[in-house]
Design a protein around this motif. Structure first.
Motif, PDB file in Angstrom:
ATOM      1  N   ALA A  54      43.809 -24.155  36.790  1.00  0.00           N
ATOM      2  CA  ALA A  54      44.417 -23.546  37.985  1.00  0.00           C
ATOM      3  C   ALA A  54      45.921 -23.812  38.018  1.00  0.00           C
ATOM      4  CB  ALA A  54      43.753 -24.087  39.248  1.00  0.00           C
ATOM      5  N   ARG A  55      46.330 -25.029  37.682  1.00  0.00           N
ATOM      6  CA  ARG A  55      47.756 -25.379  37.712  1.00  0.00           C
ATOM      7  C   ARG A  55      48.545 -24.542  36.714  1.00  0.00           C
ATOM      8  NH1 ARG A  55      51.604 -27.899  35.307  1.00  0.00           N
ATOM      9  NH2 ARG A  55      50.331 -28.482  33.532  1.00  0.00           N
ATOM     10  N   LEU A  56      47.998 -24.367  35.532  1.00  0.00           N
ATOM     11  CA  LEU A  56      48.706 -23.588  34.512  1.00  0.00           C
ATOM     12  C   LEU A  56      48.723 -22.097  34.849  1.00  0.00           C
ATOM     13  CD1 LEU A  56      47.522 -25.500  31.341  1.00  0.00           C
ATOM     14  CD2 LEU A  56      49.856 -25.418  32.270  1.00  0.00           C
ATOM     15  N   ARG A  57      47.683 -21.593  35.466  1.00  0.00           N
ATOM     16  CA  ARG A  57      47.689 -20.189  35.895  1.00  0.00           C
ATOM     17  C   ARG A  57      48.780 -19.987  36.945  1.00  0.00           C
ATOM     18  NH1 ARG A  57      46.161 -15.312  33.827  1.00  0.00           N
ATOM     19  NH2 ARG A  57      45.836 -13.853  35.522  1.00  0.00           N
ATOM     20  N   LYS A  68      54.931 -24.877  33.243  1.00  0.00           N
ATOM     21  CA  LYS A  68      54.243 -24.260  32.103  1.00  0.00           C
ATOM     22  C   LYS A  68      54.228 -25.169  30.885  1.00  0.00           C
ATOM     23  CE  LYS A  68      56.477 -20.320  31.814  1.00  0.00           C
ATOM     24  NZ  LYS A  68      56.865 -18.918  31.521  1.00  0.00           N
ATOM     25  N   SER A  69      55.208 -26.050  30.764  1.00  0.00           N
ATOM     26  CA  SER A  69      55.299 -26.890  29.570  1.00  0.00           C
ATOM     27  C   SER A  69      54.541 -28.214  29.700  1.00  0.00           C
ATOM     28  CB  SER A  69      56.763 -27.175  29.238  1.00  0.00           C
ATOM     29  OG  SER A  69      57.330 -28.007  30.222  1.00  0.00           O
ATOM     30  N   VAL A  70      54.170 -28.599  30.899  1.00  0.00           N
ATOM     31  CA  VAL A  70      53.500 -29.881  31.133  1.00  0.00           C
ATOM     32  C   VAL A  70      51.992 -29.746  30.899  1.00  0.00           C
ATOM     33  CG1 VAL A  70      52.800 -31.437  33.021  1.00  0.00           C
ATOM     34  CG2 VAL A  70      55.198 -30.824  32.724  1.00  0.00           C
ATOM     35  N   ARG A  71      51.425 -30.796  30.317  1.00  0.00           N
ATOM     36  CA  ARG A  71      49.974 -30.932  30.192  1.00  0.00           C
ATOM     37  C   ARG A  71      49.616 -32.320  30.708  1.00  0.00           C
ATOM     38  NH1 ARG A  71      51.356 -26.608  29.161  1.00  0.00           N
ATOM     39  NH2 ARG A  71      50.789 -25.264  27.419  1.00  0.00           N
ATOM     40  N   TYR A  72      48.740 -32.377  31.696  1.00  0.00           N
ATOM     41  CA  TYR A  72      48.297 -33.673  32.194  1.00  0.00           C
ATOM     42  C   TYR A  72      47.333 -34.302  31.193  1.00  0.00           C
ATOM     43  CZ  TYR A  72      50.382 -33.601  36.823  1.00  0.00           C
ATOM     44  OH  TYR A  72      51.271 -33.637  37.876  1.00  0.00           O
ATOM     45  N   LEU A 103      36.247 -17.972  36.797  1.00  0.00           N
ATOM     46  CA  LEU A 103      36.265 -17.865  38.261  1.00  0.00           C
ATOM     47  C   LEU A 103      37.412 -18.664  38.856  1.00  0.00           C
ATOM     48  CD1 LEU A 103      32.474 -17.915  39.175  1.00  0.00           C
ATOM     49  CD2 LEU A 103      34.122 -16.076  39.625  1.00  0.00           C
ATOM     50  N   ILE A 104      37.741 -19.796  38.271  1.00  0.00           N
ATOM     51  CA  ILE A 104      38.897 -20.568  38.741  1.00  0.00           C
ATOM     52  C   ILE A 104      40.158 -19.729  38.595  1.00  0.00           C
ATOM     53  CG2 ILE A 104      40.398 -22.530  38.152  1.00  0.00           C
ATOM     54  CD1 ILE A 104      37.764 -24.102  37.569  1.00  0.00           C
ATOM     55  N   LEU A 105      40.294 -19.037  37.487  1.00  0.00           N
ATOM     56  CA  LEU A 105      41.468 -18.180  37.278  1.00  0.00           C
ATOM     57  C   LEU A 105      41.467 -17.007  38.248  1.00  0.00           C
ATOM     58  CD1 LEU A 105      41.611 -18.235  33.387  1.00  0.00           C
ATOM     59  CD2 LEU A 105      43.127 -19.438  34.982  1.00  0.00           C
ATOM     60  N   ALA A 106      40.315 -16.376  38.435  1.00  0.00           N
ATOM     61  CA  ALA A 106      40.232 -15.243  39.368  1.00  0.00           C
ATOM     62  C   ALA A 106      40.563 -15.688  40.788  1.00  0.00           C
ATOM     63  CB  ALA A 106      38.838 -14.615  39.306  1.00  0.00           C
ATOM     64  N   TYR A 107      40.031 -16.837  41.192  1.00  0.00           N
ATOM     65  CA  TYR A 107      40.305 -17.345  42.530  1.00  0.00           C
ATOM     66  C   TYR A 107      41.774 -17.730  42.676  1.00  0.00           C
ATOM     67  CZ  TYR A 107      40.084 -19.937  46.846  1.00  0.00           C
ATOM     68  OH  TYR A 107      40.315 -20.367  48.129  1.00  0.00           O
ATOM     69  N   LEU A 140      43.225 -26.390  48.024  1.00  0.00           N
ATOM     70  CA  LEU A 140      44.283 -27.364  48.289  1.00  0.00           C
ATOM     71  C   LEU A 140      45.111 -27.634  47.022  1.00  0.00           C
ATOM     72  CD1 LEU A 140      42.362 -29.897  50.546  1.00  0.00           C
ATOM     73  CD2 LEU A 140      44.171 -28.300  51.245  1.00  0.00           C
ATOM     74  N   ALA A 141      44.442 -27.691  45.885  1.00  0.00           N
ATOM     75  CA  ALA A 141      45.147 -27.926  44.623  1.00  0.00           C
ATOM     76  C   ALA A 141      46.091 -26.775  44.316  1.00  0.00           C
ATOM     77  CB  ALA A 141      44.150 -28.133  43.488  1.00  0.00           C
TER      78      ALA A 141
END
Length: 171
Positions: A54-57, A68-72, A103-107, A140-141
């Motif tokens: 979700a964060r990257l989308r 866009k460049s960060v990866r946790y 679905l996470i991406l669609a939402y 919330l995220a």
């Protein structure tokens, strides 16, 4: 990308990426932000890889070069590798991502572009695969990620491109 920065932290460098940025100019706000960020990543029902999707989308949608460049590291430890990250594009529906990830991406897209207009098919699919607590956590995220990335873009001064970098939640 965004020309010269609109706010700069000229204080002595600490080595802390967040505190050394313009956000360090308001440490009380930054501390609260970092506390919320930790809760989102560590205290909710969604897995770190799901949050990272979700964060990257969001980062892609807002075009935040930094985001866009960060990866946790938590997401990588949870199995999200660069081959899966590469599927977070406009053709994700035909990708090898799981139905839950799609679905996470669609939402996330729906939340970012028109949150009040979730159609019945998406709503039904979400309710089949996500608990109410997971949907609240995802909402919330995405709100948190979107607010931070828009702030970064609005403050300006980002380069056109950054290398992929792994970060950890600060202590």
């Amino acid at each position: 990308m965004s020309g010269s920065p609109r706010a700069v932290n000229s204080a002595k460098r600490t080595g802390d990426m967040m505190r050394d940025s313009a956000l360090g100019l308001v440490p009380e706000t930054l501390d609260a932000y970092m506390d919320l960020n930790r809760c989102i990543w560590e205290a909710g029902p969604l897995r770190p890889a799901e949050l990272e999707i979700a964060r990257l989308r969001n980062a892609r949608t807002v075009n935040c070069v930094f985001c866009k460049s960060v990866r946790y590291d938590l997401a990588r430890l949870d199995g999200l590798d660069e081959s899966r990250v590469d599927m977070i594009d406009d053709d994700y529906a035909g990708s090898d991502l799981s139905e839950r990830e799609k679905l996470i991406l669609a939402y996330t897209d729906q939340y970012l572009f028109n949150p009040a207009a979730i159609d019945e098919a998406l709503k039904s699919s979400l309710l089949e695969l996500f608990s109410p607590a997971e949907l609240v956590h995802l909402s919330l995220a995405v709100a948190h990620f979107n607010g931070f990335s828009r702030c970064a873009v609005a403050l300006g001064g980002m380069p056109d491109k950054l290398p992929i970098m792994e970060i950890s939640l600060p202590d």
